[in-house]
Scaffold this active site. Structure first.
Site, PDB file in Angstrom:
ATOM      1  N   GLU A   1      -0.521  -8.286  -1.795  1.00  0.00           N
ATOM      2  CA  GLU A   1       0.502  -8.704  -2.744  1.00  0.00           C
ATOM      3  C   GLU A   1       1.898  -8.460  -2.191  1.00  0.00           C
ATOM      4  O   GLU A   1       2.132  -7.482  -1.469  1.00  0.00           O
ATOM      5  CB  GLU A   1       0.317  -7.949  -4.064  1.00  0.00           C
ATOM      6  CG  GLU A   1      -0.990  -8.340  -4.725  1.00  0.00           C
ATOM      7  CD  GLU A   1      -1.315  -7.574  -6.009  1.00  0.00           C
ATOM      8  OE1 GLU A   1      -2.077  -8.101  -6.810  1.00  0.00           O
ATOM      9  OE2 GLU A   1      -0.806  -6.466  -6.200  1.00  0.00           O
TER      10      GLU A   1
ATOM     11  N   CYS B   1       9.554  -7.154  -1.613  1.00  0.00           N
ATOM     12  CA  CYS B   1       8.763  -5.953  -1.353  1.00  0.00           C
ATOM     13  C   CYS B   1       7.479  -6.411  -0.669  1.00  0.00           C
ATOM     14  O   CYS B   1       6.739  -7.220  -1.229  1.00  0.00           O
ATOM     15  CB  CYS B   1       8.477  -5.293  -2.699  1.00  0.00           C
ATOM     16  SG  CYS B   1       7.421  -3.860  -2.593  1.00  0.00           S
TER      17      CYS B   1
ATOM     18  N   CYS C   1      -4.751   1.753   0.943  1.00  0.00           N
ATOM     19  CA  CYS C   1      -3.989   2.841   1.546  1.00  0.00           C
ATOM     20  C   CYS C   1      -4.870   4.072   1.637  1.00  0.00           C
ATOM     21  O   CYS C   1      -5.686   4.325   0.745  1.00  0.00           O
ATOM     22  CB  CYS C   1      -2.746   3.151   0.709  1.00  0.00           C
ATOM     23  SG  CYS C   1      -1.683   4.408   1.462  1.00  0.00           S
TER      24      CYS C   1
ATOM     25  N   CYS D   1      -2.242   9.210  -2.868  1.00  0.00           N
ATOM     26  CA  CYS D   1      -1.349   9.794  -3.872  1.00  0.00           C
ATOM     27  C   CYS D   1      -2.006   9.592  -5.242  1.00  0.00           C
ATOM     28  O   CYS D   1      -2.507   8.504  -5.548  1.00  0.00           O
ATOM     29  CB  CYS D   1       0.018   9.128  -3.818  1.00  0.00           C
ATOM     30  SG  CYS D   1       0.756   9.286  -2.189  1.00  0.00           S
TER      31      CYS D   1
ATOM     32  N   CYS E   1      -0.945   6.590  -7.774  1.00  0.00           N
ATOM     33  CA  CYS E   1      -0.709   5.238  -7.237  1.00  0.00           C
ATOM     34  C   CYS E   1      -1.962   4.378  -7.332  1.00  0.00           C
ATOM     35  O   CYS E   1      -3.053   4.809  -6.920  1.00  0.00           O
ATOM     36  CB  CYS E   1      -0.264   5.366  -5.784  1.00  0.00           C
ATOM     37  SG  CYS E   1      -0.132   3.798  -4.926  1.00  0.00           S
TER      38      CYS E   1
ATOM     39  N   CYS F   1       6.446  -0.797  -9.080  1.00  0.00           N
ATOM     40  CA  CYS F   1       6.068   0.229  -8.090  1.00  0.00           C
ATOM     41  C   CYS F   1       4.752   0.875  -8.454  1.00  0.00           C
ATOM     42  O   CYS F   1       4.576   1.344  -9.578  1.00  0.00           O
ATOM     43  CB  CYS F   1       7.083   1.360  -8.057  1.00  0.00           C
ATOM     44  SG  CYS F   1       8.654   0.922  -7.399  1.00  0.00           S
TER      45      CYS F   1
HETATM   46  N1  SAH Z   1       3.330   4.035   0.992  1.00  0.00           N
HETATM   47  C1  SAH Z   1       4.728   4.009   0.903  1.00  0.00           C
HETATM   48  C2  SAH Z   1       5.258   2.703   0.349  1.00  0.00           C
HETATM   49  C3  SAH Z   1       4.506   2.086  -0.800  1.00  0.00           C
HETATM   50  S1  SAH Z   1       4.517   2.984  -2.325  1.00  0.00           S
HETATM   51  C4  SAH Z   1       5.255   5.169   0.110  1.00  0.00           C
HETATM   52  O1  SAH Z   1       4.464   5.868  -0.515  1.00  0.00           O
HETATM   53  O2  SAH Z   1       6.457   5.409   0.169  1.00  0.00           O
HETATM   54  C5  SAH Z   1       6.134   2.598  -2.953  1.00  0.00           C
HETATM   55  C6  SAH Z   1       6.676   3.562  -3.983  1.00  0.00           C
HETATM   56  O3  SAH Z   1       5.962   3.455  -5.214  1.00  0.00           O
HETATM   57  C7  SAH Z   1       6.582   5.036  -3.591  1.00  0.00           C
HETATM   58  O4  SAH Z   1       7.842   5.642  -3.709  1.00  0.00           O
HETATM   59  C8  SAH Z   1       5.633   5.639  -4.606  1.00  0.00           C
HETATM   60  O5  SAH Z   1       5.967   6.981  -4.865  1.00  0.00           O
HETATM   61  C9  SAH Z   1       5.869   4.728  -5.794  1.00  0.00           C
HETATM   62  N2  SAH Z   1       4.766   4.713  -6.748  1.00  0.00           N
HETATM   63  C10 SAH Z   1       3.449   4.765  -6.490  1.00  0.00           C
HETATM   64  N3  SAH Z   1       2.743   4.710  -7.640  1.00  0.00           N
HETATM   65  C11 SAH Z   1       3.641   4.632  -8.648  1.00  0.00           C
HETATM   66  C12 SAH Z   1       3.525   4.503 -10.061  1.00  0.00           C
HETATM   67  N4  SAH Z   1       2.352   4.435 -10.652  1.00  0.00           N
HETATM   68  N5  SAH Z   1       4.665   4.427 -10.793  1.00  0.00           N
HETATM   69  C13 SAH Z   1       5.874   4.442 -10.185  1.00  0.00           C
HETATM   70  N6  SAH Z   1       6.037   4.519  -8.849  1.00  0.00           N
HETATM   71  C14 SAH Z   1       4.929   4.623  -8.085  1.00  0.00           C
HETATM   72 FE1  SF4 Z   2      -0.192   4.945  -0.252  1.00  0.00          FE
HETATM   73 FE2  SF4 Z   2       0.475   4.631  -2.803  1.00  0.00          FE
HETATM   74 FE3  SF4 Z   2       0.851   6.985  -1.611  1.00  0.00          FE
HETATM   75 FE4  SF4 Z   2       2.411   4.921  -0.932  1.00  0.00          FE
HETATM   76  S1  SF4 Z   2       2.312   5.908  -2.920  1.00  0.00           S
HETATM   77  S2  SF4 Z   2       1.362   6.365   0.469  1.00  0.00           S
HETATM   78  S3  SF4 Z   2       0.920   3.228  -1.129  1.00  0.00           S
HETATM   79  S4  SF4 Z   2      -1.136   5.977  -1.961  1.00  0.00           S
END
Ligand code: SAH
Ligand code: SF4
Length: 364
Positions: free
Chosen positions: A90, A103, A110, A114, A117, A336
Protein backbone atom coordinates in the site's frame (compact mmCIF):
# COMPACT_ATOMS: atom_id res chain seq x y z
CA UNK A 1 16.15 -11.57 -17.07
CA UNK A 2 17.39 -8.34 -15.58
CA UNK A 3 14.90 -5.87 -14.14
CA UNK A 4 15.83 -2.47 -15.54
CA UNK A 5 13.59 -0.57 -13.11
CA UNK A 6 15.67 -1.68 -10.16
CA UNK A 7 18.96 -0.41 -11.64
CA UNK A 8 20.78 2.85 -11.06
CA UNK A 9 21.86 4.91 -14.08
CA UNK A 10 25.41 3.57 -13.78
CA UNK A 11 24.17 -0.04 -13.69
CA UNK A 12 21.97 0.56 -16.74
CA UNK A 13 24.92 2.01 -18.67
CA UNK A 14 26.97 -1.07 -17.75
CA UNK A 15 24.08 -3.25 -18.88
CA UNK A 16 24.01 -1.40 -22.24
CA UNK A 17 27.76 -1.84 -22.69
CA UNK A 18 27.45 -5.55 -21.90
CA UNK A 19 25.01 -5.77 -24.84
CA UNK A 20 27.67 -4.18 -27.07
CA UNK A 21 25.77 -0.88 -27.20
CA UNK A 22 27.20 2.56 -26.53
CA UNK A 23 26.87 3.82 -22.97
CA UNK A 24 24.43 6.58 -23.95
CA UNK A 25 21.89 3.91 -24.92
CA UNK A 26 21.83 2.93 -21.26
CA UNK A 27 21.11 6.53 -20.35
CA UNK A 28 18.32 6.74 -22.94
CA UNK A 29 16.65 3.64 -21.52
CA UNK A 30 17.08 4.85 -17.95
CA UNK A 31 15.54 8.23 -18.72
CA UNK A 32 12.55 6.56 -20.35
CA UNK A 33 11.88 4.56 -17.24
CA UNK A 34 12.64 7.06 -14.51
CA UNK A 35 12.03 10.50 -16.03
CA UNK A 36 9.20 9.68 -18.46
CA UNK A 37 7.60 6.78 -16.58
CA UNK A 38 7.77 4.30 -19.48
CA UNK A 39 6.28 0.95 -18.52
CA UNK A 40 7.05 -0.94 -21.77
CA UNK A 41 9.90 -1.01 -24.29
CA UNK A 42 7.42 -0.02 -27.02
CA UNK A 43 7.09 3.45 -25.51
CA UNK A 44 10.84 4.09 -26.04
CA UNK A 45 10.35 5.77 -29.39
CA UNK A 46 13.96 6.75 -29.99
CA UNK A 47 15.16 3.15 -29.86
CA UNK A 48 15.32 1.05 -33.03
CA UNK A 49 13.27 -2.12 -33.51
CA UNK A 50 16.34 -4.37 -33.17
CA UNK A 51 17.30 -2.76 -29.85
CA UNK A 52 13.80 -3.17 -28.50
CA UNK A 53 13.67 -6.79 -29.60
CA UNK A 54 16.98 -7.50 -27.88
CA UNK A 55 15.78 -5.71 -24.73
CA UNK A 56 12.68 -7.87 -24.63
CA UNK A 57 14.90 -10.98 -24.78
CA UNK A 58 17.23 -10.10 -21.93
CA UNK A 59 15.41 -7.64 -19.67
CA UNK A 60 12.11 -6.56 -18.23
CA UNK A 61 10.75 -3.42 -16.62
CA UNK A 62 9.34 -4.57 -13.30
CA UNK A 63 5.88 -3.08 -12.91
CA UNK A 64 3.47 -2.95 -10.03
CA UNK A 65 -0.19 -2.92 -10.94
CA UNK A 66 -2.89 -0.87 -9.30
CA UNK A 67 -5.43 -3.19 -7.70
CA UNK A 68 -7.53 -0.58 -5.92
CA UNK A 69 -7.66 3.14 -5.20
CA UNK A 70 -9.64 4.27 -2.15
CA UNK A 71 -10.38 7.90 -1.46
CA UNK A 72 -10.93 9.21 2.05
CA UNK A 73 -13.42 11.97 2.84
CA UNK A 74 -10.37 14.17 3.59
CA UNK A 75 -8.93 13.66 0.09
CA UNK A 76 -6.29 11.15 1.12
CA UNK A 77 -5.96 8.34 -1.39
CA UNK A 78 -4.71 4.87 -0.68
CA UNK A 79 -3.45 2.75 -3.54
CA UNK A 80 -3.27 -0.99 -3.16
CA UNK A 81 -0.64 -2.28 -5.53
CA UNK A 82 0.22 -5.79 -6.63
CA UNK A 83 3.73 -7.04 -7.13
CA UNK A 84 4.51 -9.50 -9.90
CA UNK A 85 4.43 -12.39 -7.45
CA UNK A 86 0.99 -11.36 -6.24
CA UNK A 87 1.83 -9.63 -2.94
CA UNK A 88 -0.22 -6.60 -1.99
CA UNK A 89 1.42 -3.40 -0.81
CA UNK A 90 0.00 0.00 0.00
CA UNK A 91 1.00 3.59 -0.65
CA UNK A 92 -0.86 6.70 0.47
CA UNK A 93 -1.17 10.13 -1.17
CA UNK A 94 -1.90 12.92 1.27
CA UNK A 95 -2.85 16.37 -0.03
CA UNK A 96 -2.29 19.30 2.29
CA UNK A 97 -2.65 22.81 0.86
CA UNK A 98 -0.32 23.02 -2.14
CA UNK A 99 1.71 20.10 -0.90
CA UNK A 100 1.16 16.46 -1.70
CA UNK A 101 3.03 13.94 0.38
CA UNK A 102 3.35 10.33 -0.64
CA UNK A 103 3.92 7.66 1.95
CA UNK A 104 5.58 4.57 0.47
CA UNK A 105 6.22 1.02 1.62
CA UNK A 106 9.61 -0.64 1.80
CA UNK A 107 8.67 -4.23 2.68
CA UNK A 108 5.72 -6.59 2.48
CA UNK A 109 4.93 -6.77 6.21
CA UNK A 110 7.57 -6.05 8.83
CA UNK A 111 9.77 -8.03 11.19
CA UNK A 112 10.10 -5.42 13.91
CA UNK A 113 6.93 -6.35 15.81
CA UNK A 114 5.96 -3.04 17.38
CA UNK A 115 2.98 -3.91 19.53
CA UNK A 116 0.70 -1.10 18.32
CA UNK A 117 1.26 -1.48 14.57
CA UNK A 118 -1.03 -3.33 12.17
CA UNK A 119 1.78 -4.02 9.67
CA UNK A 120 3.68 -5.89 12.39
CA UNK A 121 0.94 -8.47 12.59
CA UNK A 122 1.76 -9.63 9.06
CA UNK A 123 5.32 -10.56 9.99
CA UNK A 124 7.91 -9.97 7.29
CA UNK A 125 6.84 -11.54 4.01
CA UNK A 126 9.68 -10.11 1.94
CA UNK A 127 11.70 -7.03 1.06
CA UNK A 128 10.59 -4.86 -1.82
CA UNK A 129 13.28 -4.50 -4.46
CA UNK A 130 14.41 -1.04 -5.51
CA UNK A 131 12.21 -1.15 -8.62
CA UNK A 132 9.12 -1.89 -6.51
CA UNK A 133 9.97 0.97 -4.18
CA UNK A 134 10.40 3.56 -6.94
CA UNK A 135 7.43 2.32 -8.99
CA UNK A 136 5.10 3.33 -6.15
CA UNK A 137 6.22 6.90 -6.84
CA UNK A 138 5.78 6.60 -10.59
CA UNK A 139 2.28 5.15 -10.25
CA UNK A 140 1.29 7.95 -7.88
CA UNK A 141 2.78 10.52 -10.24
CA UNK A 142 0.74 8.99 -13.08
CA UNK A 143 -2.46 8.99 -11.03
CA UNK A 144 -1.95 12.64 -10.09
CA UNK A 145 -1.25 13.61 -13.70
CA UNK A 146 -4.45 11.86 -14.81
CA UNK A 147 -6.74 13.12 -12.07
CA UNK A 148 -5.27 16.36 -10.68
CA UNK A 149 -2.85 17.74 -13.25
CA UNK A 150 -2.26 20.91 -11.20
CA UNK A 151 -1.01 18.96 -8.23
CA UNK A 152 2.51 17.61 -7.98
CA UNK A 153 4.18 15.28 -5.63
CA UNK A 154 6.18 17.48 -3.30
CA UNK A 155 7.28 15.25 -0.43
CA UNK A 156 8.07 11.61 -0.03
CA UNK A 157 8.11 9.68 3.21
CA UNK A 158 9.20 6.08 3.75
CA UNK A 159 6.55 5.53 6.40
CA UNK A 160 4.33 2.90 4.82
CA UNK A 161 4.60 -0.81 5.40
CA UNK A 162 7.94 -2.11 6.56
CA UNK A 163 11.14 -0.96 8.18
CA UNK A 164 13.21 0.79 5.50
CA UNK A 165 16.55 0.25 7.23
CA UNK A 166 15.85 -3.48 7.40
CA UNK A 167 15.93 -3.38 3.59
CA UNK A 168 19.02 -1.21 3.49
CA UNK A 169 20.55 -1.85 0.06
CA UNK A 170 17.26 -1.48 -1.79
CA UNK A 171 16.44 1.62 0.23
CA UNK A 172 19.70 3.27 -0.74
CA UNK A 173 19.38 2.24 -4.41
CA UNK A 174 15.84 3.65 -4.46
CA UNK A 175 17.07 6.93 -2.97
CA UNK A 176 19.83 7.18 -5.60
CA UNK A 177 17.34 6.53 -8.38
CA UNK A 178 14.65 8.92 -7.15
CA UNK A 179 17.00 11.83 -6.48
CA UNK A 180 18.97 11.60 -9.74
CA UNK A 181 18.46 14.73 -11.80
CA UNK A 182 18.23 12.66 -14.98
CA UNK A 183 15.35 10.66 -13.50
CA UNK A 184 12.54 11.73 -11.20
CA UNK A 185 14.83 14.41 -9.75
CA UNK A 186 13.30 14.51 -6.27
CA UNK A 187 15.24 16.55 -3.76
CA UNK A 188 16.71 14.58 -0.87
CA UNK A 189 15.60 17.46 1.34
CA UNK A 190 12.01 16.50 0.60
CA UNK A 191 12.47 12.83 1.37
CA UNK A 192 12.14 11.43 4.88
CA UNK A 193 13.00 7.92 5.96
CA UNK A 194 11.26 6.78 9.10
CA UNK A 195 12.87 4.09 11.23
CA UNK A 196 12.21 2.21 14.42
CA UNK A 197 15.92 2.59 15.15
CA UNK A 198 18.23 -0.01 13.59
CA UNK A 199 21.33 1.60 15.01
CA UNK A 200 24.09 0.04 12.83
CA UNK A 201 22.13 0.88 9.68
CA UNK A 202 21.48 4.42 10.89
CA UNK A 203 25.23 4.86 11.25
CA UNK A 204 25.77 3.46 7.76
CA UNK A 205 23.15 5.76 6.27
CA UNK A 206 25.04 8.74 7.66
CA UNK A 207 27.94 7.82 5.38
CA UNK A 208 25.91 7.70 2.14
CA UNK A 209 26.10 10.44 -0.46
CA UNK A 210 22.31 10.71 -0.72
CA UNK A 211 21.09 11.39 2.79
CA UNK A 212 17.38 11.78 3.45
CA UNK A 213 15.79 13.47 6.43
CA UNK A 214 15.31 11.18 9.37
CA UNK A 215 12.22 10.41 11.35
CA UNK A 216 12.63 8.09 14.30
CA UNK A 217 9.79 6.23 15.97
CA UNK A 218 10.68 6.82 19.57
CA UNK A 219 7.22 6.39 21.10
CA UNK A 220 8.43 6.19 24.70
CA UNK A 221 10.27 8.38 27.20
CA UNK A 222 12.24 5.52 28.78
CA UNK A 223 13.53 2.02 28.12
CA UNK A 224 10.96 0.29 30.31
CA UNK A 225 8.02 1.51 28.19
CA UNK A 226 9.91 1.22 24.90
CA UNK A 227 10.96 -2.38 25.67
CA UNK A 228 7.30 -3.26 26.05
CA UNK A 229 5.87 -1.58 22.99
CA UNK A 230 8.89 -1.75 20.64
CA UNK A 231 10.87 -4.91 21.30
CA UNK A 232 13.67 -3.62 19.05
CA UNK A 233 14.60 -1.52 22.07
CA UNK A 234 15.93 -4.66 23.72
CA UNK A 235 18.54 -4.79 20.98
CA UNK A 236 19.34 -1.10 20.65
CA UNK A 237 18.11 0.88 23.61
CA UNK A 238 17.32 4.57 23.80
CA UNK A 239 20.82 5.68 24.73
CA UNK A 240 22.38 3.75 21.81
CA UNK A 241 19.74 5.18 19.51
CA UNK A 242 20.25 8.77 20.62
CA UNK A 243 24.04 8.42 20.36
CA UNK A 244 23.68 7.29 16.73
CA UNK A 245 21.31 10.17 16.00
CA UNK A 246 23.63 12.74 17.52
CA UNK A 247 26.37 11.47 15.19
CA UNK A 248 24.15 11.53 12.07
CA UNK A 249 25.37 14.25 9.68
CA UNK A 250 22.19 16.26 9.22
CA UNK A 251 21.91 18.63 6.28
CA UNK A 252 22.07 22.30 7.23
CA UNK A 253 19.09 23.66 9.12
CA UNK A 254 17.56 20.20 9.37
CA UNK A 255 16.18 18.60 12.49
CA UNK A 256 15.47 15.01 13.35
CA UNK A 257 11.80 14.21 13.67
CA UNK A 258 10.76 11.99 16.54
CA UNK A 259 7.46 10.21 16.15
CA UNK A 260 5.57 9.61 19.35
CA UNK A 261 2.44 7.47 19.06
CA UNK A 262 0.26 8.34 22.04
CA UNK A 263 -1.25 5.25 23.66
CA UNK A 264 -3.78 5.84 26.41
CA UNK A 265 -2.45 4.90 29.80
CA UNK A 266 0.86 3.67 28.37
CA UNK A 267 3.01 6.68 27.44
CA UNK A 268 0.69 9.69 27.65
CA UNK A 269 1.06 11.01 31.20
CA UNK A 270 2.45 14.43 32.06
CA UNK A 271 5.35 12.66 33.77
CA UNK A 272 6.06 10.91 30.45
CA UNK A 273 6.10 14.30 28.72
CA UNK A 274 8.55 15.63 31.29
CA UNK A 275 10.83 12.62 30.89
CA UNK A 276 10.67 12.98 27.12
CA UNK A 277 11.66 16.63 27.33
CA UNK A 278 14.64 15.75 29.48
CA UNK A 279 15.68 12.93 27.15
CA UNK A 280 15.66 15.08 24.04
CA UNK A 281 17.25 18.17 25.54
CA UNK A 282 20.19 19.30 23.40
CA UNK A 283 19.10 17.37 20.27
CA UNK A 284 18.08 19.40 17.21
CA UNK A 285 14.67 17.88 16.79
CA UNK A 286 10.93 18.18 16.65
CA UNK A 287 8.37 15.74 17.96
CA UNK A 288 5.38 14.58 15.97
CA UNK A 289 2.67 13.45 18.34
CA UNK A 290 0.51 10.81 16.67
CA UNK A 291 -2.61 9.85 18.62
CA UNK A 292 -2.87 6.07 18.26
CA UNK A 293 -4.89 4.96 15.25
CA UNK A 294 -6.93 2.01 16.40
CA UNK A 295 -7.10 -1.28 14.57
CA UNK A 296 -8.49 -4.61 15.67
CA UNK A 297 -5.15 -6.35 16.16
CA UNK A 298 -3.76 -4.31 19.06
CA UNK A 299 -4.93 -3.84 22.62
CA UNK A 300 -4.49 -0.08 22.82
CA UNK A 301 -6.75 2.96 22.83
CA UNK A 302 -6.38 6.51 21.59
CA UNK A 303 -6.21 8.99 24.48
CA UNK A 304 -9.05 11.48 24.76
CA UNK A 305 -8.64 14.81 22.96
CA UNK A 306 -8.14 16.46 26.34
CA UNK A 307 -5.35 14.05 27.27
CA UNK A 308 -3.65 14.60 23.90
CA UNK A 309 -3.84 18.37 24.42
CA UNK A 310 -2.52 18.13 27.95
CA UNK A 311 0.43 16.01 26.79
CA UNK A 312 1.27 18.39 23.98
CA UNK A 313 0.93 21.47 26.19
CA UNK A 314 3.28 19.96 28.73
CA UNK A 315 5.82 19.23 25.99
CA UNK A 316 5.55 22.80 24.71
CA UNK A 317 5.83 24.23 28.19
CA UNK A 318 9.07 22.30 28.58
CA UNK A 319 10.47 23.82 25.40
CA UNK A 320 9.92 21.01 22.90
CA UNK A 321 8.82 21.79 19.39
CA UNK A 322 5.84 19.52 18.87
CA UNK A 323 3.28 18.97 16.12
CA UNK A 324 0.07 17.08 16.45
CA UNK A 325 -0.51 14.71 13.53
CA UNK A 326 -4.21 14.68 12.82
CA UNK A 327 -5.10 11.25 11.45
CA UNK A 328 -5.46 11.39 7.70
CA UNK A 329 -7.40 8.81 5.78
CA UNK A 330 -8.37 6.80 8.84
CA UNK A 331 -11.80 6.06 7.35
CA UNK A 332 -10.04 3.97 4.67
CA UNK A 333 -7.42 2.46 7.03
CA UNK A 334 -4.75 4.67 5.47
CA UNK A 335 -3.54 6.40 8.62
CA UNK A 336 -0.20 5.71 10.33
CA UNK A 337 0.06 2.15 11.49
CA UNK A 338 -3.12 0.96 9.78
CA UNK A 339 -1.51 -0.47 6.66
CA UNK A 340 -2.23 -4.07 7.45
CA UNK A 341 -3.07 -4.88 3.95
CA UNK A 342 -5.92 -7.16 4.55
CA UNK A 343 -5.63 -8.40 0.98
CA UNK A 344 -2.47 -10.32 1.97
CA UNK A 345 -4.68 -12.58 3.95
CA UNK A 346 -3.76 -10.42 6.89
CA UNK A 347 -4.77 -11.66 10.23
CA UNK A 348 -7.81 -10.44 11.92
CA UNK A 349 -6.26 -12.68 14.47
CA UNK A 350 -7.18 -12.87 18.07
CA UNK A 351 -4.65 -10.95 20.11
CA UNK A 352 -1.62 -13.00 20.94
CA UNK A 353 -1.47 -13.79 24.56
CA UNK A 354 2.13 -13.72 25.70
CA UNK A 355 3.65 -14.75 28.94
CA UNK A 356 6.23 -12.08 29.66
CA UNK A 357 7.53 -9.30 27.45
CA UNK A 358 7.93 -9.58 23.68
CA UNK A 359 11.32 -10.89 22.55
CA UNK A 360 13.69 -8.70 20.51
CA UNK A 361 13.00 -9.08 16.78
CA UNK A 362 15.54 -10.86 14.64
CA UNK A 363 16.76 -7.87 12.61
CA UNK A 364 20.24 -6.51 11.97
N1 SAH B 1 8.94 1.14 10.15
C1 SAH B 1 9.12 2.53 10.16
C2 SAH B 1 8.20 3.25 9.19
C3 SAH B 1 6.78 2.76 9.09
S1 SAH B 1 5.77 2.97 10.53
C4 SAH B 1 8.97 3.10 11.54
O1 SAH B 1 8.53 2.38 12.43
O2 SAH B 1 9.34 4.25 11.74
C5 SAH B 1 5.36 4.70 10.43
C6 SAH B 1 4.92 5.33 11.72
O3 SAH B 1 3.64 4.86 12.12
C7 SAH B 1 5.84 5.06 12.91
O4 SAH B 1 6.22 6.27 13.52
C8 SAH B 1 4.99 4.26 13.87
O5 SAH B 1 5.35 4.53 15.21
C9 SAH B 1 3.60 4.77 13.52
N2 SAH B 1 2.53 3.85 13.89
C10 SAH B 1 2.53 2.51 13.84
N3 SAH B 1 1.34 2.02 14.25
C11 SAH B 1 0.58 3.09 14.58
C12 SAH B 1 -0.76 3.23 15.04
N4 SAH B 1 -1.55 2.19 15.21
N5 SAH B 1 -1.23 4.48 15.26
C13 SAH B 1 -0.45 5.56 15.03
N6 SAH B 1 0.81 5.48 14.56
C14 SAH B 1 1.33 4.25 14.35
FE1 SF4 C 1 7.51 -2.17 11.48
FE2 SF4 C 1 5.22 -1.04 12.23
FE3 SF4 C 1 7.30 -1.06 13.90
FE4 SF4 C 1 7.39 0.51 11.74
S1 SF4 C 1 5.97 0.68 13.44
S2 SF4 C 1 9.02 -0.87 12.49
S3 SF4 C 1 6.26 -0.79 10.27
S4 SF4 C 1 6.20 -2.87 13.12
Amino acid sequence: MQDLRAMTLEQTCEFAEAQGWPKFRGEQIWRWIHAHGARTFDEMTNLGAATKARLAEVATIGCLTVAEVQTSKDGTRKLRLLTRDGASIETVLIPSGHKTTQCISSQVGCAVDCQFCATAKLGLKRNLDAGEIVDQVYLARKLLAETEPDRQLTNLVYMGMGEPLHNYDNLVTSLRILTHDKGAGLSARRITVSTSGLVPKLEKLGGETVRPNLAVSLNAPNDAIRDEIMPINRKWNISKLLAALKAYPLEQRRRITFEYVLLAGVNDSLADAAQLAKLLRGIKCKVNIIPYNPHPEAPYARPSAAAVDAFQNECKKLGMSTYLRIPRGDDIDAACGQLANRANGSPLVPLRVRKGPPPAPNVE
